[in-house]
Motif scaffolding. Sequence first.
Motif, PDB file in Angstrom:
ATOM      1  N   GLN A  71       0.831  -1.206   0.000  1.00  0.00           N
ATOM      2  CA  GLN A  71       0.000   0.000   0.000  1.00  0.00           C
ATOM      3  C   GLN A  71       0.864   1.254   0.000  1.00  0.00           C
ATOM      4  O   GLN A  71       0.580   2.221  -0.724  1.00  0.00           O
ATOM      5  CB  GLN A  71      -0.937  -0.018   1.212  1.00  0.00           C
ATOM      6  N   ASN A  72       1.939   1.236   0.765  1.00  0.00           N
ATOM      7  CA  ASN A  72       2.873   2.364   0.782  1.00  0.00           C
ATOM      8  C   ASN A  72       3.601   2.499  -0.552  1.00  0.00           C
ATOM      9  O   ASN A  72       3.883   3.620  -1.006  1.00  0.00           O
ATOM     10  CB  ASN A  72       3.892   2.204   1.915  1.00  0.00           C
ATOM     11  N   LYS A  78       2.409   1.717  -3.516  1.00  0.00           N
ATOM     12  CA  LYS A  78       1.489   2.344  -4.463  1.00  0.00           C
ATOM     13  C   LYS A  78       1.366   3.845  -4.194  1.00  0.00           C
ATOM     14  O   LYS A  78       1.425   4.676  -5.108  1.00  0.00           O
ATOM     15  CB  LYS A  78       0.111   1.683  -4.389  1.00  0.00           C
ATOM     16  N   LYS A  79       1.190   4.196  -2.942  1.00  0.00           N
ATOM     17  CA  LYS A  79       1.012   5.598  -2.564  1.00  0.00           C
ATOM     18  C   LYS A  79       2.226   6.436  -2.960  1.00  0.00           C
ATOM     19  O   LYS A  79       2.095   7.563  -3.456  1.00  0.00           O
ATOM     20  CB  LYS A  79       0.766   5.683  -1.060  1.00  0.00           C
ATOM     21  N   GLU A  80       3.409   5.887  -2.764  1.00  0.00           N
ATOM     22  CA  GLU A  80       4.648   6.628  -2.997  1.00  0.00           C
ATOM     23  C   GLU A  80       5.000   6.752  -4.478  1.00  0.00           C
ATOM     24  O   GLU A  80       5.510   7.785  -4.924  1.00  0.00           O
ATOM     25  CB  GLU A  80       5.798   5.933  -2.261  1.00  0.00           C
ATOM     26  N   GLN A 101       2.938   5.641  -7.464  1.00  0.00           N
ATOM     27  CA  GLN A 101       1.956   5.498  -8.539  1.00  0.00           C
ATOM     28  C   GLN A 101       2.045   6.621  -9.579  1.00  0.00           C
ATOM     29  O   GLN A 101       1.693   6.417 -10.748  1.00  0.00           O
ATOM     30  CB  GLN A 101       0.541   5.403  -7.972  1.00  0.00           C
TER      31      GLN A 101
END
Length: 323
Positions: free
Chosen positions: A252-253, A255-257, A259
Amino acid sequence: METEKNISGISENLAESIVEQKELENQSRKKGILDGIRIAVSVSENEELEQLGLSKQHLKDIMIEVARYLMANGGTLLYGGHLKNEGYTRLFAELSYQYKFLNDTSFRFVNYFPFPNSISLTIEIKADFVKQQVEPIIIEIPEHLGAIDKQRQYDPFKNIEDKFIFSECFSDMRNIMAKNSHARIVVGGKQSKFLGYMPGIVEEAYYSLKANKPVYIIGGFGGAAKSLSKVICGELPKELTNEFQYNNEILQNFKKEFQDKASVPMDYDKLIHFLKQFNLEVFSDLNGLSVDENLVLFESQNIHEIIFLIMKGLKKLNEKPSL
């Protein structure tokens, strides 16, 4: 004395026969139905094999047979593999050597080495590959990543910065391979614990379809190839959803960082939206097989059936005047 003459005559006849045979082989080589066709191959083990009553050896058997038929008919294989003994790179290299022809200097197998796989490619290994009629191609680290320390250890499963470097390097290779090939064959493939942005099989198919290249999906061995075939048929497999793929804090991190920096969509909704453009009819028109033939290829585990369908599609491809 007479015996010596006879032996000499037999030797001369044998030598002439060998030369004639080699000439016939060269003529056959020139008439190969896949001459000039470069086929990218996507294959890796997957989590479902045992559930399907299959083993890693079944996957190897089908890929070796497919590769053998492609090379024997003049095709060139493109693959992005590592040098570990359990991988496919060395298997394809051996086949390339076995199916080379006299005076044929063309490469029958091209292996792409992105970072970090390229680190293990020594001059000696390169020379050995060339002897086997294998072309090793090193994919340089993308410039936008800046200076990369090639000496340190990277852990893409624990460090999101490392995962980004791996993902970009592999994506670059997959994009280049898609552009350099005429078609792609996919089989198997992990759906979790992979190195890149998405399952490698899916990403490689994504780049080939984006380049409007035909793709042949062998779905009977499960894995990412099977999920891909389901999308082509209008389904949404859970394995290609954000919920399934971004199922822990590290991912999840990641993707957030990254994407907004990624070379491919890190949103599976966007990926599915793209793939849905290639519904069964469009997909079939692109790879030269009928809808029914593709449906068989999506399910079959029969080596002869699979090879027949792939060869049929590729032969049609080679007959296109634009190629």
